[in-house]
Motif scaffolding. Structure first.
Motif, PDB file in Angstrom:
ATOM      1  N   ALA A 164       2.058   7.253  -6.713  1.00 27.73           N
ATOM      2  CA  ALA A 164       1.058   8.192  -6.974  1.00 27.73           C
ATOM      3  C   ALA A 164       1.213   9.610  -6.707  1.00 27.73           C
ATOM      4  N   LEU A 165       2.258   9.800  -5.738  1.00 28.05           N
ATOM      5  CA  LEU A 165       2.639  11.169  -5.128  1.00 28.05           C
ATOM      6  C   LEU A 165       3.413  11.934  -6.111  1.00 28.05           C
ATOM      7  N   LYS A 166       2.785  12.885  -6.750  1.00 26.18           N
ATOM      8  CA  LYS A 166       3.583  13.720  -7.781  1.00 26.18           C
ATOM      9  C   LYS A 166       3.885  15.192  -6.897  1.00 26.18           C
ATOM     10  N   GLY A 167       4.733  15.649  -6.755  1.00 24.69           N
ATOM     11  CA  GLY A 167       4.919  16.863  -6.011  1.00 24.69           C
ATOM     12  C   GLY A 167       4.514  17.139  -4.862  1.00 24.69           C
ATOM     13  N   GLN A 195       0.782  -1.175  -0.013  1.00 24.09           N
ATOM     14  CA  GLN A 195      -0.037   0.031   0.114  1.00 24.09           C
ATOM     15  C   GLN A 195       0.881   1.172  -0.031  1.00 24.09           C
ATOM     16  N   VAL A 196       1.864   1.182   0.813  1.00 23.86           N
ATOM     17  CA  VAL A 196       2.742   2.339   0.786  1.00 23.86           C
ATOM     18  C   VAL A 196       3.620   2.576  -0.591  1.00 23.86           C
ATOM     19  N   ARG A 197       3.770   1.717  -1.232  1.00 21.46           N
ATOM     20  CA  ARG A 197       4.571   1.572  -2.500  1.00 21.46           C
ATOM     21  C   ARG A 197       3.376   2.129  -3.501  1.00 21.46           C
ATOM     22  N   GLU A 198       2.446   1.888  -3.337  1.00 26.55           N
ATOM     23  CA  GLU A 198       1.378   2.387  -4.288  1.00 26.55           C
ATOM     24  C   GLU A 198       1.224   3.882  -3.891  1.00 26.55           C
ATOM     25  N   ALA A 229      -6.164   9.804  -6.752  1.00 28.63           N
ATOM     26  CA  ALA A 229      -5.316   9.054  -7.513  1.00 28.63           C
ATOM     27  C   ALA A 229      -4.968   7.462  -7.551  1.00 28.63           C
ATOM     28  N   LEU A 230      -5.501   7.127  -6.155  1.00 23.76           N
ATOM     29  CA  LEU A 230      -5.185   5.832  -5.762  1.00 23.76           C
ATOM     30  C   LEU A 230      -6.885   4.949  -5.912  1.00 23.76           C
ATOM     31  N   GLU A 231      -7.646   5.939  -6.113  1.00 28.69           N
ATOM     32  CA  GLU A 231      -9.101   5.496  -6.530  1.00 28.69           C
ATOM     33  C   GLU A 231      -9.447   4.634  -5.256  1.00 28.69           C
ATOM     34  N   LEU A 232      -9.421   5.371  -3.903  1.00 28.34           N
ATOM     35  CA  LEU A 232      -9.679   4.838  -2.770  1.00 28.34           C
ATOM     36  C   LEU A 232     -10.820   5.777  -2.303  1.00 28.34           C
TER      37      LEU A 232
END
Length: 340
Positions: A270-273, A263-266, A283-286
């Motif tokens: 997904a983290l941009k800037g 989960q942390v890798r995802e 972004a993670l569709e959660l």
């Protein structure tokens, strides 16, 4: 002839294997860490230890805020949270002066840890107490009148036992939480005292951030406590704590890629800037905010792979998150590994 007190626990094959694994990891760390590295890690891991232990009790301070308090800087946060952090920093600084089986040191530690937070500091509780979860009492502690004798027996057992310290420290931690000897602060005291017992076995444990891992697996922590009570055997809790110790040791082993969950890798990918919580969730569709916080956000913060843009205001609606240097290195190593 009085029969000596012996807390109920079973040493399972799984426990023995975990103890052996921890011993291997400690040997590897002793060989790899030079003096400079040890000092640098000590500060970092002490902060993680305190942040994790306090967060379990609802404290909102981030690692960055606790670092600022340690450096004598002003922090904008609830006064109670700041007081808890100052107390914890002072308490962990005293580890070298305390004896794990000394009742007077135990009471002095509680005084230092809870000063200014409750009235009954440095003394056993004088009334009944129960442990609550989701509005229900999940454990009624022994009557207050029994606490002094129960703690005396437990400390005497600790002083005389020949059980391996990794096991003995976990047994003590469980029994301490079962007795719940203080009016408040029992959770953080139990974790502090397990650290002290381990420190007396190997000084490396003064700053192994086990509490940080316990925070990341908080529901499992309480489940292990309850299951041990149900079985009248602390083996489930011992196994849980040994697994947390392994994870903590693996986390401080010098390496480019720390141990993280899928989960942390995802989240890192997904983290941009700089991104806020809602943007990250999208972004993670959660859709489940609690699941995102507990399984993605908090674990990533706990291992230092991401940081808040507003560490002094952790609950701000303007709060965003960014990769740390450690996070960027990890992500780069992950991308290199994924490249054919």
């Amino acid at each position: 002839m009085d029969k000596k007190y012996h807390p109920p626990f079973t040493i399972t094959p799984s426990i023995l294997n975990l103890v052996a694994r921890i011993s291997e990891l400690i040997g590897g760390l002793d060989a790899r860490l030079d003096h400079e590295s040890a000092l640098r890690l000590r500060r970092i891991n002490r902060i993680r230890t305190i942040q994790g232990s306090l967060a379990i009790e609802g404290n909102t301070l981030s690692e960055e805020q606790i670092t600022a308090i340690l450096d004598g800087k002003h922090v904008v946060a609830p006064p109670k949270d700041v007081q808890e952090a100052r107390n914890a920093l002072a308490a962990y600084d005293c580890l070298e002066s305390w004896s794990a089986h000394s009742e007077s040191d135990l009471l002095a530690a509680h005084d230092r840890l809870m000063a200014g937070l409750i009235d009954e500091v440095g003394m056993y509780r004088r009334s009944g107490v129960g442990v609550m979860a989701d509005g229900e009492v999940i454990h009624m502690a022994p009557p207050a009148g029994r606490v002094p004798i129960l703690m005396s027996e437990l400390l005497q057992w600790l002083a005389n036992t020949d059980v391996h310290p990794l096991i003995a420290s976990s047994v003590f931690h469980y029994e301490f939480e079962f007795i719940h000897p203080f009016a408040d602060g029992n959770g953080r005291m139990g974790r502090l005292w397990q650290t002290l017992i381990l420190f007396r076995w190997n000084p490396l444990f003064a700053d192994v951030p086990v509490e940080n891992l316990v925070h990341a697996h908080q529901s499992e922590y309480y489940t292990a406590l309850q299951e041990s009570t149900r079985q009248t055997d602390s083996a489930p809790f011992i196994e849980f704590m040994l697994r947390m110790i392994i994870s903590a040791l693996q986390g401080i082993t010098p390496q480019v890629t720390p141990q993280v969950t899928p989960q942390v890798r995802e989240l890192l990918r997904a983290l941009k800037g700089e991104m806020g919580r809602e943007a990250l969730q999208a972004a993670l569709e959660l859709h489940d905010r609690k699941s995102f916080r507990e399984r993605y956000l908090r674990p990533a913060l706990a291992v230092g792979l991401i940081a808040m843009t507003l560490p002094d205001k952790p609950n701000s609606r303007l709060q965003q998150y960014r990769l740390t240097d450690k996070g960027r290195k990890y992500l780069a190593a992950l991308q290199q590994k994924d490249t054919p």
